[in-house]
Design a protein around this motif. Structure first.
Motif, PDB file in Angstrom:
ATOM      1  N   ALA A   1      53.148 -48.799  40.037  1.00  0.00           N
ATOM      2  CA  ALA A   1      52.697 -47.433  39.761  1.00  0.00           C
ATOM      3  C   ALA A   1      51.576 -47.029  40.706  1.00  0.00           C
ATOM      4  CB  ALA A   1      52.238 -47.312  38.314  1.00  0.00           C
ATOM      5  N   ALA A   2      50.680 -47.956  41.018  1.00  0.00           N
ATOM      6  CA  ALA A   2      49.583 -47.658  41.936  1.00  0.00           C
ATOM      7  C   ALA A   2      50.115 -47.266  43.308  1.00  0.00           C
ATOM      8  CB  ALA A   2      48.656 -48.860  42.055  1.00  0.00           C
ATOM      9  N   THR A   3      51.088 -48.020  43.790  1.00  0.00           N
ATOM     10  CA  THR A   3      51.672 -47.717  45.096  1.00  0.00           C
ATOM     11  C   THR A   3      52.291 -46.326  45.101  1.00  0.00           C
ATOM     12  OG1 THR A   3      52.128 -50.057  45.500  1.00  0.00           O
ATOM     13  CG2 THR A   3      53.373 -48.458  46.804  1.00  0.00           C
ATOM     14  N   ARG A   4      52.990 -45.982  44.027  1.00  0.00           N
ATOM     15  CA  ARG A   4      53.636 -44.671  43.949  1.00  0.00           C
ATOM     16  C   ARG A   4      52.608 -43.537  43.884  1.00  0.00           C
ATOM     17  NH1 ARG A   4      59.152 -44.832  41.767  1.00  0.00           N
ATOM     18  NH2 ARG A   4      59.903 -46.989  41.819  1.00  0.00           N
ATOM     19  N   VAL A   5      51.565 -43.725  43.084  1.00  0.00           N
ATOM     20  CA  VAL A   5      50.541 -42.688  42.959  1.00  0.00           C
ATOM     21  C   VAL A   5      49.817 -42.491  44.281  1.00  0.00           C
ATOM     22  CG1 VAL A   5      48.326 -42.130  41.875  1.00  0.00           C
ATOM     23  CG2 VAL A   5      50.245 -42.919  40.477  1.00  0.00           C
TER      24      VAL A   5
ATOM     25  N   TYR B   1      60.720 -43.155  34.500  1.00  0.00           N
ATOM     26  CA  TYR B   1      59.547 -43.838  35.042  1.00  0.00           C
ATOM     27  C   TYR B   1      58.805 -42.855  35.930  1.00  0.00           C
ATOM     28  CZ  TYR B   1      56.919 -47.480  37.579  1.00  0.00           C
ATOM     29  OH  TYR B   1      55.932 -48.260  38.126  1.00  0.00           O
ATOM     30  N   GLY B   2      57.624 -42.434  35.480  1.00  0.00           N
ATOM     31  CA  GLY B   2      56.883 -41.477  36.277  1.00  0.00           C
ATOM     32  C   GLY B   2      55.739 -40.851  35.515  1.00  0.00           C
ATOM     33  N   ASN B   3      55.350 -39.643  35.940  1.00  0.00           N
ATOM     34  CA  ASN B   3      54.162 -38.980  35.414  1.00  0.00           C
ATOM     35  C   ASN B   3      54.456 -38.181  34.150  1.00  0.00           C
ATOM     36  OD1 ASN B   3      51.978 -39.484  37.388  1.00  0.00           O
ATOM     37  ND2 ASN B   3      53.466 -38.610  38.803  1.00  0.00           N
ATOM     38  N   VAL B   4      53.669 -38.438  33.131  1.00  0.00           N
ATOM     39  CA  VAL B   4      53.775 -37.718  31.866  1.00  0.00           C
ATOM     40  C   VAL B   4      52.365 -37.305  31.455  1.00  0.00           C
ATOM     41  CG1 VAL B   4      54.444 -37.860  29.438  1.00  0.00           C
ATOM     42  CG2 VAL B   4      55.779 -39.081  31.168  1.00  0.00           C
TER      43      VAL B   4
ATOM     44  N   GLN C   1      52.889 -39.559  44.502  1.00  0.00           N
ATOM     45  CA  GLN C   1      53.633 -39.156  43.310  1.00  0.00           C
ATOM     46  C   GLN C   1      52.656 -38.827  42.178  1.00  0.00           C
ATOM     47  OE1 GLN C   1      57.042 -41.501  42.151  1.00  0.00           O
ATOM     48  NE2 GLN C   1      57.345 -42.262  44.230  1.00  0.00           N
ATOM     49  N   VAL C   2      52.077 -37.653  42.254  1.00  0.00           N
ATOM     50  CA  VAL C   2      51.036 -37.273  41.290  1.00  0.00           C
ATOM     51  C   VAL C   2      51.369 -35.979  40.548  1.00  0.00           C
ATOM     52  CG1 VAL C   2      49.200 -38.452  42.547  1.00  0.00           C
ATOM     53  CG2 VAL C   2      49.736 -36.076  43.107  1.00  0.00           C
ATOM     54  N   ALA C   3      52.561 -35.420  40.770  1.00  0.00           N
ATOM     55  CA  ALA C   3      52.924 -34.181  40.101  1.00  0.00           C
ATOM     56  C   ALA C   3      53.432 -34.463  38.695  1.00  0.00           C
ATOM     57  CB  ALA C   3      53.995 -33.434  40.897  1.00  0.00           C
ATOM     58  N   ARG C   4      53.005 -33.657  37.743  1.00  0.00           N
ATOM     59  CA  ARG C   4      53.464 -33.810  36.367  1.00  0.00           C
ATOM     60  C   ARG C   4      54.982 -33.618  36.310  1.00  0.00           C
ATOM     61  NH1 ARG C   4      51.788 -29.940  31.352  1.00  0.00           N
ATOM     62  NH2 ARG C   4      52.181 -28.407  32.972  1.00  0.00           N
ATOM     63  N   GLY C   5      55.644 -34.510  35.600  1.00  0.00           N
ATOM     64  CA  GLY C   5      57.088 -34.440  35.488  1.00  0.00           C
ATOM     65  C   GLY C   5      57.831 -35.100  36.626  1.00  0.00           C
ATOM     66  N   GLN C   6      57.093 -35.595  37.626  1.00  0.00           N
ATOM     67  CA  GLN C   6      57.739 -36.289  38.739  1.00  0.00           C
ATOM     68  C   GLN C   6      58.104 -37.698  38.275  1.00  0.00           C
ATOM     69  OE1 GLN C   6      55.365 -36.203  42.273  1.00  0.00           O
ATOM     70  NE2 GLN C   6      56.957 -37.038  43.592  1.00  0.00           N
TER      71      GLN C   6
ATOM     72  N   SER D   1      49.328 -33.901  30.850  1.00  0.00           N
ATOM     73  CA  SER D   1      48.907 -32.530  31.094  1.00  0.00           C
ATOM     74  C   SER D   1      48.546 -32.367  32.562  1.00  0.00           C
ATOM     75  CB  SER D   1      47.693 -32.185  30.220  1.00  0.00           C
ATOM     76  OG  SER D   1      46.558 -32.912  30.647  1.00  0.00           O
ATOM     77  N   ARG D   2      48.111 -31.179  32.940  1.00  0.00           N
ATOM     78  CA  ARG D   2      47.786 -30.940  34.341  1.00  0.00           C
ATOM     79  C   ARG D   2      46.607 -31.780  34.824  1.00  0.00           C
ATOM     80  NH1 ARG D   2      48.275 -24.304  34.602  1.00  0.00           N
ATOM     81  NH2 ARG D   2      50.534 -24.192  34.239  1.00  0.00           N
ATOM     82  N   ASN D   3      45.665 -32.037  33.920  1.00  0.00           N
ATOM     83  CA  ASN D   3      44.472 -32.770  34.349  1.00  0.00           C
ATOM     84  C   ASN D   3      44.334 -34.142  33.706  1.00  0.00           C
ATOM     85  OD1 ASN D   3      43.808 -32.017  31.767  1.00  0.00           O
ATOM     86  ND2 ASN D   3      42.224 -30.548  32.384  1.00  0.00           N
ATOM     87  N   ARG D   4      45.383 -34.630  33.045  1.00  0.00           N
ATOM     88  CA  ARG D   4      45.357 -36.001  32.507  1.00  0.00           C
ATOM     89  C   ARG D   4      46.781 -36.518  32.454  1.00  0.00           C
ATOM     90  NH1 ARG D   4      45.713 -40.550  31.686  1.00  0.00           N
ATOM     91  NH2 ARG D   4      44.490 -41.872  30.283  1.00  0.00           N
ATOM     92  N   LEU D   5      47.126 -37.342  33.431  1.00  0.00           N
ATOM     93  CA  LEU D   5      48.478 -37.872  33.551  1.00  0.00           C
ATOM     94  C   LEU D   5      48.498 -39.366  33.276  1.00  0.00           C
ATOM     95  CD1 LEU D   5      49.641 -36.069  36.821  1.00  0.00           C
ATOM     96  CD2 LEU D   5      50.408 -35.578  34.498  1.00  0.00           C
ATOM     97  N   ASP D   6      49.659 -39.842  32.876  1.00  0.00           N
ATOM     98  CA  ASP D   6      49.879 -41.272  32.694  1.00  0.00           C
ATOM     99  C   ASP D   6      51.169 -41.623  33.435  1.00  0.00           C
ATOM    100  OD1 ASP D   6      49.660 -43.853  31.860  1.00  0.00           O
ATOM    101  OD2 ASP D   6      50.296 -43.493  29.794  1.00  0.00           O
ATOM    102  N   PHE D   7      51.114 -42.651  34.249  1.00  0.00           N
ATOM    103  CA  PHE D   7      52.312 -43.112  34.949  1.00  0.00           C
ATOM    104  C   PHE D   7      52.919 -44.219  34.096  1.00  0.00           C
ATOM    105  CE2 PHE D   7      55.198 -44.354  38.168  1.00  0.00           C
ATOM    106  CZ  PHE D   7      55.235 -43.330  39.106  1.00  0.00           C
ATOM    107  N   THR D   8      54.042 -43.930  33.461  1.00  0.00           N
ATOM    108  CA  THR D   8      54.555 -44.855  32.462  1.00  0.00           C
ATOM    109  C   THR D   8      56.066 -44.730  32.352  1.00  0.00           C
ATOM    110  OG1 THR D   8      54.257 -45.569  30.166  1.00  0.00           O
ATOM    111  CG2 THR D   8      54.287 -43.204  30.570  1.00  0.00           C
ATOM    112  N   VAL D   9      56.633 -45.435  31.376  1.00  0.00           N
ATOM    113  CA  VAL D   9      58.064 -45.331  31.080  1.00  0.00           C
ATOM    114  C   VAL D   9      58.238 -44.681  29.711  1.00  0.00           C
ATOM    115  CG1 VAL D   9      58.915 -47.231  32.497  1.00  0.00           C
ATOM    116  CG2 VAL D   9      58.031 -47.715  30.215  1.00  0.00           C
ATOM    117  N   VAL D  10      59.230 -43.834  29.611  1.00  0.00           N
ATOM    118  CA  VAL D  10      59.542 -43.198  28.330  1.00  0.00           C
ATOM    119  C   VAL D  10      61.055 -43.187  28.160  1.00  0.00           C
ATOM    120  CG1 VAL D  10      57.491 -41.737  28.238  1.00  0.00           C
ATOM    121  CG2 VAL D  10      59.538 -40.903  29.395  1.00  0.00           C
TER     122      VAL D  10
END
Length: 400
Positions: free
Chosen positions: A199-203, A325-328, A207-212, A330-339
């Motif tokens: 996830a660190a490598t991707r961010v 697998y990606g960003n989930v 890859q920092v856009a919400r929903g990406q 709000s606009r100013n608080r994201l989590d890179f995770t799996v859902v």
């Protein structure tokens, strides 16, 4: 300012912009100083950083070096001999006194009153100059608030004032180049520590856009400590964090050794994935991690029991399926995770470990991905209705 000085300043700025390795920047800088006639024979630099395992980086150069010295790290200066050495160092004096420069002209009989000065004198250095380049609070990251430098020469009458003026002019740009690459290292370290390597490598790659997010098919792992609530209720407050750190370290180390990608620490639980085009290989690595984890827990529990500290075990749930697998967030608080459903299902599988008192359970989807020899060691425990899952799932125990 001479042409050679301008060339060095231009090169330093470029090295920082290019993100060259800090020890290589330091080595090349000292070599270039020699090339324009500044008689530096020894140099050392220190810069604190922001890292969970060490306090900072050290750069060292000697005129007889034929290649770049490896980048060194130094541990905390809070205790022991390291603390004593630091308190007696010229760097500590510069930091606490507010002074910018300390010079000891050994050839004139100057006192050898700081750590390492007697050694430098024995090695034939005649003049030692230490300087600090301070950053402002706004320009600092954690303890990375300055660069410390020592320059030493073997010239019989030490440095000339002309040589020192040139070195003083160089220091801000040298410090800026080291700070630039140090800041990049801090960003990468913090991202890796808090997000996990993948996830660190991707961010960091953008890859920092919400929903990406992307759909992945992976083996998913969830482990949970046994009886954690009861242990923490009975343990002294000061024992709880060391307990969590001890066991989390063992779990994460086992996952990393076998290519697991740690996504989250959820209280006493660890969520991870094993990815790759070969699902059988991913399942094999997950089972290998589970086996090694049992061994590592035995060793850890032996050490903790010998110290009179509370001990525990671990439940492991393994599943395979598709998930986003990606960003989930709000606009100013994201989590890179799996859902996705597979994530919820592995959580339920881990819960069944507790209710059936099985150390590890795997789903039928995971079992289907296993190599034949591994599949033969799995034993069906039957069908289970999992909360929030529409269809019953067959679960399997893991043979030893």
């Amino acid at each position: 300012m001479q042409e050679g000085e301008i060339e060095i300043l231009h090169w330093l700025a470029g090295a920082g912009l290019r993100g060259e390795e800090p020890n290589e920047i330091f080595w090349s800088f000292c070599e270039r100083c020699n090339n324009i006639g500044i008689p530096v024979a020894y140099a050392v630099g220190l810069m604190d950083t922001l890292h969970p395992e060490f306090e900072g980086h050290a750069f060292e150069w000697k005129s007889e070096d034929t290649k770049v010295r490896p980048l060194r790290t130094y541990a905390s200066t809070e205790a022991g001999q390291t603390r004593a050495n630091w308190e007696n160092s010229v760097f500590n004096y510069l930091m606490t006194s507010g002074e910018t420069e300390v010079r000891r002209e050994i050839w004139k009989g100057a006192p050898l009153d700081f750590y390492r000065l007697p050694q430098l004198s024995e090695e034939g250095y005649t003049d030692v100059v230490a300087r600090i380049e301070r950053f402002t609070r706004k320009g600092s990251i954690g303890a990375m608030d300055s660069v410390y430098i020592i320059w030493a020469t073997r010239e019989p009458e030490g440095f000339s004032e002309e040589h020192l003026e040139v070195l003083r002019r160089f220091l801000p740009t040298l410090a800026l180049a080291l700070k630039s690459v140090g800041s990049i290292r801090i960003v990468k370290t913090l991202a890796r520590v808090y997000l996990g390597q993948d996830a660190a490598t991707r961010v960091i790659d953008g890859q920092v856009a919400r929903g990406q997010a992307e759909m992945i098919d992976a083996v998913i792992w969830l482990s949970d400590l046994k009886n954690f609530t009861a242990i923490t209720d009975a343990a002294r407050p000061e024992q709880i964090l060391p307990l969590l750190n001890d066991y989390a370290s063992v779990v994460i180390s086992a996952l990393h050794r076998n290519g697991g990608n740690v996504l989250k620490l959820i209280g006493d639980g660890v969520l991870a994935t094993f990815k790759g085009p070969d699902a059988t290989a991913a399942a094999s690595r997950a089972l290998k991690t589970e086996r090694e984890l049992r061994r590592d827990f035995e060793y850890l529990n032996q050490r903790r029991a010998a110290r009179g500290e509370p001990c525990t075990g671990v439940y492991v749930g393994l599943h395979k399926g598709q998930m986003f697998y990606g960003n989930v967030g709000s606009r100013n608080r994201l989590d890179f995770t799996v859902v996705g459903p597979a994530v919820n299902e592995v959580s339920r599988i881990c819960t069944i470990c507790k209710t059936t008192d099985n150390d590890a359970l795997v789903s039928a989807d995971f079992a289907d991905a296993c190599a034949p020899e591994a599949r033969e060691k799995l034993a069906s425990l039957g069908q289970f209705s999992l909360r929030g899952v529409s269809e019953p799932m067959e679960l399997f125990t893991v043979g030893r």
